[in-house]
Structure formats: C-alpha cells, structure tokens
Design a protein around this motif. Structure first.
Motif, PDB file in Angstrom:
ATOM      1  N   ASP A  99      44.162  36.238  33.909  1.00  0.00           N
ATOM      2  CA  ASP A  99      45.354  36.791  34.477  1.00  0.00           C
ATOM      3  C   ASP A  99      46.148  36.027  35.355  1.00  0.00           C
ATOM      4  O   ASP A  99      47.176  36.202  35.895  1.00  0.00           O
ATOM      5  CB  ASP A  99      45.207  38.330  35.173  1.00  0.00           C
ATOM      6  N   GLN A 165      45.373  41.858  38.599  1.00  0.00           N
ATOM      7  CA  GLN A 165      44.122  41.017  38.962  1.00  0.00           C
ATOM      8  C   GLN A 165      44.743  40.178  40.336  1.00  0.00           C
ATOM      9  O   GLN A 165      44.236  40.066  41.209  1.00  0.00           O
ATOM     10  CB  GLN A 165      43.263  40.707  38.016  1.00  0.00           C
ATOM     11  N   ASP A 193      42.637  47.272  35.855  1.00  0.00           N
ATOM     12  CA  ASP A 193      43.023  45.934  36.038  1.00  0.00           C
ATOM     13  C   ASP A 193      43.091  45.373  34.876  1.00  0.00           C
ATOM     14  O   ASP A 193      43.060  44.038  34.734  1.00  0.00           O
ATOM     15  CB  ASP A 193      42.475  45.440  37.163  1.00  0.00           C
TER      16      ASP A 193
END
Length: 230
Positions: A99, A165, A193
């Motif tokens: 991410d 995240q 998340d």
C-alpha cells in the motif's frame, strides 16, 4: 539488449486487456464516484543481461519488476500472470504488492499500477480502467437490519471501514448524488487496514462497508454480498 520500451508495450497491452476484462466482470451499479487505475513505468531500464545487441522488436527477456496496491495485485494482476507468462515465456515477473508509495527509480521498478493521478513528472502513464467504489453488505445483515434508502440512513447501521496503512487515516466514503460529490464519515465499529479484510467482515454479516468493485466481485457472484445504495 531488449529495451524496456518494447517490453513495457507488451506488458501494457496485456495489462490493458486484463483491466478491461476485470472492469467488465465487476461492473456493479453504485452511487460512489470513480477514480482511474493508471499504469506508470520507468524509462531506460534494460532487461536482458546478454551483451549481444538485439533488435527492438526481439522477444522480451529478463526480469520485469512490477508493483501494485494489494487489492489490484490480488484481484487483477495475479490471475492474469499465467496468461502473460505463456505469451512471453522468456520474461520473468517479480510482483511486489504494497500500500505504500514505492520510489520506482530508487527501487528499480519497471511497471507500477496506481489508483489515481500521476504525480511524478519523470514517469509516463497510461489509463487502464475505472476504479469504482461501491457499498456492500451481506444478505443476512440486510434482512436483519433493513436496507438503507439514503446516505443519512447509514448512521443507523453497523459500518465497517477501511484504514490506509500508509497514513493511518480512515476512509471517507464518497457519494455522487446527481452532479454533486458528498462524503460520509461512518462511525465504524470495525476498522480494517486491508480491503480483503473489510470484505471478509462484510461477508460474515458485520455491517455495511465500501470496496472496489473488482475486489468484491467474487463475493457478489457467490451471493455473499449485495450492492447497497445503487
């Protein structure tokens, strides 16, 4: 040497095809806005380790380093990789899912799929497909709690939200109402998340949440989730 230009074009053709297929198979009517999935790639990287010059149109060979957000990689790229390798057997793929925003130049990444607009002017980009968000819930939850008919009614429901995240911030849900964009910040009882974690909670009857349609498509096909506020 086989230039990245030739290899990138081959990868982009395959990526565009898989993204188009995914967009078609995950078309779910919803009231949320959409963003585009852009593919970014770095110029100048050479893939083949051979010292013998090859024509630009030679078969791609070597290692192609690819990065993508986790849900894009899992639901769009990974299922297409066997087909890509069958077409280009001399080209190995190193797929990195995260991410965080990767420094493509510093980490030697050849191709990156990103959701949103290209911010780094050193990179080129090509649009692949829309990135659509939709609200989902399980049939069991909706039978128990009722189906919301408006954004305002979401406040009376259990909500499951996504947290980035990279920043730790929870997602504000964007709704498109006529020509206006509205945001709803849920008072979520569960925050996860990872997009697939949100979907797992929703499929288990945990409430209403939002997800990219391509990530939720398999749950919709199995009857585990249905769109809310279409």
């Amino acid at each position: 040497m086989t230039r990245i230009g030739a290899t990138s074009n081959a990868w982009l053709r395959a990526s565009a095809s898989m993204a188009a297929e995914a967009a078609a198979s995950t078309a779910v009517p919803c009231a949320f806005g959409s963003r585009q999935i852009d593919v970014h790639w770095r110029r100048g990287r050479r893939l083949s380790t051979s010292s013998r010059p090859l024509p630009l149109r030679a078969e791609p060979a070597g290692m192609l380093k690819v990065t993508a957000p986790l849900p894009v990689g899992i639901h769009i790229l990974a299922p297409a990789l066997p087909r890509f390798r069958k077409r280009y057997p001399k080209l190995a793929v190193d797929l990195r899912l995260a991410d965080r925003q990767t420094d493509l130049i510093a980490e030697g990444i050849d191709v990156a799929l990103r959701v949103g607009n290209l911010a780094d002017s050193r990179l080129l980009s090509r649009r692949l497909a829309p990135h659509r968000l939709c609200a989902f819930a399980s049939p069991g939850y909706l039978e128990r709690m009722g189906i919301p008919q408006s954004i305002e009614e979401l406040s009376g429901h259990e909500c499951v939200n996504f947290r980035y995240q990279s920043s730790g911030q929870s997602l504000c849900w964007p709704f498109q109402v006529a020509e206006r964009m509205m945001e709803f910040t849920p008072n979520a009882g569960i925050v996860v998340d990872a997009s697939d974690g949100v979907l797992a909670v929703l499929a288990a009857g945990g409430g209403i949440g939002i997800s990219p349609t391509y990530a939720a498509a398999c749950h919709v096909r199995r009857g585990e989730l249905v769109p809310v506020l279409p």
